[in-house]
Write an enzyme that holds these catalytic residues in place. Structure first.
Site, PDB file in Angstrom:
ATOM      1  N   GLU A   1       0.862  -1.161   0.000  1.00  0.00           N
ATOM      2  CA  GLU A   1       0.000   0.000   0.000  1.00  0.00           C
ATOM      3  C   GLU A   1       0.906   1.220   0.000  1.00  0.00           C
ATOM      4  OE1 GLU A   1      -2.771   0.568   3.328  1.00  0.00           O
ATOM      5  OE2 GLU A   1      -2.333   2.679   2.974  1.00  0.00           O
ATOM      6  N   CYS A  53      -3.010   7.754   5.115  1.00  0.00           N
ATOM      7  CA  CYS A  53      -2.946   7.184   3.760  1.00  0.00           C
ATOM      8  C   CYS A  53      -4.180   7.522   2.952  1.00  0.00           C
ATOM      9  CB  CYS A  53      -2.809   5.670   3.834  1.00  0.00           C
ATOM     10  SG  CYS A  53      -1.429   5.145   4.838  1.00  0.00           S
TER      11      CYS A  53
END
Lengths: 500, 500
Positions: free
Chosen positions: B255, B294
């Site tokens: 990620e 994020c």
């Protein structure tokens, strides 16, 4: 020599240069040449993305499924032609049936899957979830097609099925494909694609074909594309290391060398039906498609006190296999797909001979019916024996992709499980036993290293189709056959089921 | 300076050398040093495989789920300690709550998932399939744990949650973990692991901790291991290119940088509740955790005729955010995680300034409460404006991982969808609109490039939790919040959901 044609950017075109000559595997006669020299691979990818993808995306799952069904029905009208071409690859009628009608069967199976989807351009995945107490906030998973192309780099052994089983999935999902069959048997794939394109059943751009080198195709992929590869581990590693595949996080699904194994349970003794089932299973695994099958048994594990009885029974069974011209009805095993394949198999056997010995067959001579063993890529089945499987690396690592397998002894069930795992992950494994407790122990113990485990006994043998290939698609099972399929919990949401 | 300890091979040990000094992000005072010099990484991996893995594998799903619940309850007894350490990372109480109690919540959520599994060491996946007409041959999918370790390389922003949300999954699945938190905030992860290990709740070998460099850890992975990475795209690319990861086909879940976007529907006008919801949402996204999330909004797309009204409203809202010492109750935004993070964010903003201009905030000055802006890693929220988003690459590629976002105009809904996709795949996106037709159009149109799309309106705003992180596990949804989650059909069985 005539050149095979590539179907790209809406046209059939030939590449430049002389190309690679391809030969009839049975007679050694030239068939055609394959070349992709001068093709603009960037434009091919772009054409799939901008022409094929939008056309498929705007269709619903029902429409795409019906399209697959129409295509399958259409291809069934051309079976004779496909079989005639298939015989040139060295495949018998039974081998060709798996490739051609098995491939078309995949189209039908995927067409039927449309019923599990809505008549929409997207679908809902699983249940929705209420996430607040007042029911004003909820979560729903939806699936839509990616906006790129599916690039399929396929193996030589199933030129039709290898293409159809892959494109059936991406077409149902709404993605176009670029198919690059292994060059040596690409003339058969070309013959099928000719009929597909001529039918006009697929929207333009949904399928492109490259016969020959893939050139710099993979240098043009992006994160909306997917790449699948079936072939050797070394080529696969080279492809998956492509800087573009890595930097764009392109999904890469690889199926490479697999040292599949079969285990004889320690309950099996001569006279039991399972004894004969075991021997017959190995003969089939070794000789069908001349052993050129990804799921073919390469390693045979037998209780140590039965080694001699078993290998002699296998050898006796193999000796009854008639080899030769696939057009002759008496023939049960054809040739390898070409001279290059035969050389490759022989060189792999040479590696295996460092720790094993031949107990049946020969590297140099083979008796054939209705053919010239010198001109065709014929080869005798070869049964090897390795008496110290824990001490030998080769036997668990070297895949001889032909009618070749190695028999080895084990002491107890823990040893059988440990040996099965030395293959470092296989597509499949089989245990032949009448003892369910032993079957369960093997399945649970070996599951983490095998994509599928077949439990074979007298009860299921008649209906069993062996651990043939099988794939999962979006959590569903699609038209294939297995007894137990063992998958691994990764602890992580996703992993590549195809990697073994 | 004291050194952080590593928990490896059953012992707490310190690395050699002085190590990397770590500082209190608010005061700039030194905390401890991190070093892994001299550690035997091969032995660490082997210990997880041979000690932790067998211990977890022999437990049933129920036992592992109950273990997670016990662990969660235990950690709740040490919240005060964790909060005190968390404040040193610059996190406010609200930020720390997400990290600490959100992380513990993940343990509870995964503990509850045990009820979806049998009280067995394996589980059945989906229905069984009869594959023969006489019902003697069938297929069943089973799942078993892999036989390796899960290696988690985590980001600096959520030192507790980042570890717990990952290990909760591998522990329930029966795999041990090796956790390597980002070094800069690893002292908080260490504090939590100290309590986990001291509790004796996990079997030995189930969790190892490395504070500092990962050394040659990844050179020892095999196909039975899994690796997850959360962090920058450049580091991720380096790790996934590791020869061992490639040659062993190790599942690698990454990620990395995500240029998440929010879209204001063209129905939204001042006076509508959705107008205020939009402005408030952006303030929260920019200031929570000082923008170090994020899923934080980096790109704001607004109908071109409302640009000025919107950025002025956002600027006005941002100006009300009190910044300073997280221990002060009036403070709503703390500091970045350290001086190195502030430098990094400033240098990313410098890249963005090639095509954008600052319309709120400053790179150099910030007003703080109860702290020294020169000693702590404080920073003002920065709102940028880019008037030609189709002509600028940076704004869709450069992630400034702090309280930074860029507002841009769009002409019509097709443009909004096209702009959203220029981020090349994001974790999430939000559309604020009261018009369901527009919401549906955006969701279907943008789904292929976004892991999740939140539709935010006056009806759901009170219960909405924003598009916070969410993961799928084995086809199930585990304890998180979203309105629409869009996933992509790949045409292929598997792809990496984590890669965006």
């Amino acid at each position: 020599m005539t050149k095979l044609e590539n179907y790209i950017s809406g046209k059939w075109v030939t590449g430049d240069g002389d190309g690679q000559p391809l030969f009839n595997a049975v007679t050694g006669n030239p068939i055609a040449a394959a070349t992709t020299k001068g093709l603009d691979f960037k434009a091919i990818v772009e054409y799939g993305r901008t022409v094929g993808n939008p056309a498929l995306r705007k269709m619903t799952f029902y429409q795409r499924g019906n399209m697959l069904k129409t295509l399958a029905l259409h291809l069934r009208n051309h079976l004779d032609k496909f079989y005639q071409v298939s015989y040139q690859t060295g495949a018998t009628k039974a081998d060709s049936w798996v490739d051609i009608e098995g491939g078309i069967g995949n189209l039908f199976a995927n067409a039927s899957l449309r019923r599990k989807f809505p008549d929409e351009i997207f679908c809902i995945d699983g249940e929705s979830h209420n996430l607040g107490k007042n029911n004003t906030f909820m979560g729903t998973h939806i699936l839509v097609p990616k906006e790129g192309v599916a690039i399929h780099i396929n193996a030589f052994n199933f030129p039709v099925w290898g293409m159809l089983e892959k494109i059936a999935v991406n077409l149902l999902a709404g993605m176009p494909a670029i198919v690059k069959p292994a060059t040596v048997t690409s003339y058969l794939t070309e013959a099928v694609v000719k009929e597909i394109i001529a039918s006009g059943i697929l929207p333009e751009g949904a399928l492109q074909l490259i016969c020959g080198s893939a050139g710099d195709l993979l240098d043009h992929v992006s994160s909306q594309d997917v790449v699948t590869f079936t072939g050797s581990a070394s080529t696969g590693l080279m492809l998956r290391s492509n800087p573009k595949i890595l930097s764009e996080s392109v999904p890469f699904n690889m199926e490479a060398d697999s040292l599949n194994c079969i285990v004889m349970g320690d309950d099996v003794v001569p006279g039991m039906p399972e004894w004969d089932i075991f021997v017959k299973e190995i003969r089939k695994e070794m000789t069908l498609k001349a052993g050129q099958r990804c799921t073919g048994v390469r390693r045979i594990f037998v209780p140590e006190n039965k080694m001699e009885d078993v290998w002699k029974a296998i050898a006796s069974s193999l000796s009854q296999t008639t080899i030769g011209n696939p057009l002759n009805e008496k023939v049960r095993m054809g040739s390898l797909a070409g001279e290059s394949q035969r050389s490759e198999v022989r060189s792999q056997i040479a590696k295996l001979l460092a720790s094993s010995q031949i107990v049946y067959g020969s590297l140099d001579s083979v008796e054939v019916i209705d053919a010239d063993a010198k001109k065709g890529a014929f080869m005798s089945p070869v049964l090897l024996m390795n008496e110290k499987p824990f001490a030998s690396k080769e036997v668990h690592e070297v895949e001889a992709f032909g009618p070749v397998s190695t028999i080895m002894p084990y002491k107890n069930s823990d040893e059988a499980i440990a040996l099965s795992k030395l293959g470092k992950g296989s597509l499949c494994s089989t245990i032949v036993t009448a003892d369910y407790k032993q079957a369960k122990q093997y399945v649970i113990g070996a599951a983490s290293y095998h994509g599928r485990i077949l439990v074979l006994n007298n009860e299921c043998a008649k209906e069993s189709t062996r651990p043939c290939r099988w794939r999962r698609r979006d959590g569903r099972t699609a038209g294939s056959k297995t007894l137990f399929t063992a998958h691994r919990i990764t602890g992580i949401a996703n992993y590549d089921y195809g990697d073994h």
